[in-house]
Design an enzyme around this catalytic site. Structure first.
Site, mmCIF file in Angstrom:
data_model
loop_
_atom_site.group_PDB
_atom_site.id
_atom_site.type_symbol
_atom_site.label_atom_id
_atom_site.label_comp_id
_atom_site.label_asym_id
_atom_site.label_seq_id
_atom_site.Cartn_x
_atom_site.Cartn_y
_atom_site.Cartn_z
ATOM 1 N N GLY A 100 1.024 -0.896 -0.548
ATOM 2 C CA GLY A 100 0.161 0.127 -0.062
ATOM 3 C C GLY A 100 0.957 0.716 0.025
ATOM 4 N N SER A 141 -4.985 -12.349 -3.694
ATOM 5 C CA SER A 141 -3.754 -12.715 -3.712
ATOM 6 C C SER A 141 -3.471 -14.038 -4.139
ATOM 7 C CB SER A 141 -3.487 -13.488 -1.841
ATOM 8 O OG SER A 141 -2.852 -15.076 -1.150
ATOM 9 N N TYR A 155 -8.180 -17.888 5.421
ATOM 10 C CA TYR A 155 -7.324 -16.448 5.135
ATOM 11 C C TYR A 155 -7.574 -16.826 2.891
ATOM 12 C CZ TYR A 155 -3.540 -13.830 2.384
ATOM 13 O OH TYR A 155 -3.304 -12.822 1.978
#
Length: 253
Positions: free
Chosen positions: A19, A137, A150
Site C-alpha cells: 500500500g 492473493s 485467509y
C-alpha cells in the site's frame, strides 16, 4: 514526474508494504492521496515523511463507524476520486483444526466485510470512468496449507470484484484485482511472525516461486496503477503478480 497530476486516490491500508509503495508512486506522479491505516504509529510516520502531500487517516476497515467517517473525510478532502485501492488485509497462518472463532471472524471482518462496505460507502465518490483495485492473493484459489480462512476471504474478494465490475459498468468504473504471491514486505503478509519465521517465509518464497525470488512491493504497486489508469479496456480481471507461482510453472530441466 506528473503522470498522475490532477488524479485523486484513496488507498485503504496504505501505511506500509504494498500500500505504501502504491502511495509513493501516486505522490511521485503528482496525485492527491488519502490513505488509511489502523496503527497510530504508522500514521504518525506517514505524516512525518510526506507532510501535507498526503491525507493520513487512522481508520479500521473492520469498523463500520470508521468507514462512515472515512467516507466523510474523502468527500471533504478530495471530493470525487479517480481510484479506490482496497489493500487492507490480514493473514493468520493456522491449520484448519487450530482456527478459532475469533481468528475466523477477524480475518473475514477485515478482508471481506470491511472491503465490501468500504466500496459501498465510497463508490458514490468515485468519478464516472474511475477505477477500483483490490489486493487479493495467490492463495485466493488452489490449496495452501495453513491458509483455509485467509484463502476463503480472498476468494470472496475476487467474487466481489466481479460483481462490482458488472454493477458499475453503467458509470464506466472499472473494477480489477491484483493477486500477489510472496512479496518482500515488513510483515511478509502474515500476522504474528517472529523475525526468524519471516526469514523462513522469505526463503520458502524464493524456493517455490518459479522466478526464484520474492517480489517487491513496488512491483505490486506498478501492477495496481496499471490496472487503475492504463488498462482502460479491462474490468472484472485478476492480474497475478506472483513470479509464476499461481500458474504452476515448472523450471526447465
Amino acid at each position: 514526474m506528473t503522470i498522475y497530476q490532477g488524479k485523486k486516490a484513496a488507498v485503504i491500508g496504505g501505511t506500509h508494504g504494498m500500500g505504501l509503495a502504491t502511495v509513493a508512486r501516486l505522490l511521485d506522479g503528482g496525485a492527491d492521496v488519502l490513505l488509511t491505516g489502523r496503527n497510530e504509529g504508522n500514521i504518525a510516520t506517514i505524516r512525518e515523511t510526506f507532510g501535507a502531500r498526503v491525507h493520513a487517516l487512522r481508520s479500521d476497515i473492520a469498523d463500520l463507524n470508521d468507514i462512515a467517517v472515512l467516507g466523510a473525510a474523502v468527500g471533504q478532502k478530495l471530493g470525487t476520486i479517480d481510484l479506490l485501492h482496497i489493500n487492507a488485509g490480514i493473514s493468520e497462518l493456522e491449520a484448519f483444526d487450530k482456527v478459532t472463532e475469533a481468528s475466523y471472524d477477524r480475518q473475514f471482518a477485515i478482508n471481506t466485510k470491511g472491503a465490501f462496505f468500504t466500496v459501498q460507502r465510497l463508490a458514490p465518490l468515485i468519478r464516472d470512468g474511475g477505477s477500483i483495485v483490490f489486493t487479493s492473493s495467490v492463495a485466493d484459489e488452489g490449496g495452501y496449507q495453513g491458509m483455509s480462512v485467509y484463502s476463503a476471504t480472498k476468494a470472496a474478494l475476487v467474487s466481489f470484484a466481479s460483481v462490482f465490475a458488472a454493477e458499475l459498468l453503467p458509470r464506466g468504473i472499472r473494477v480489477n484485482t491484483v493477486s500477489p504471491g510472496f512479496i518482500d514486505t515488513p510483515t511478509k503478509g502474515a500476522a504474528g511472525l517472529t523475525d526468524a519465521e519471516r526469514a523462513e517465509f522469505k526463503a520458502l518464497g524464493d524456493a517455490v516461486t518459479p522466478m526464484k525470488r520474492n517480489g517487491t512491493a513496488d512491483e505490486v504497486a506498478r501492477a495496481v496503477l496499471f490496472l487503475a489508469f492504463d488498462a482502460t479496456f479491462t474490468t472484472g480481471a485478476k492480474l497475478a503478480v506472483d513470479g509464476g507461482l499461481g500458474q504452476k510453472l515448472s523450471t526447465p530441466a
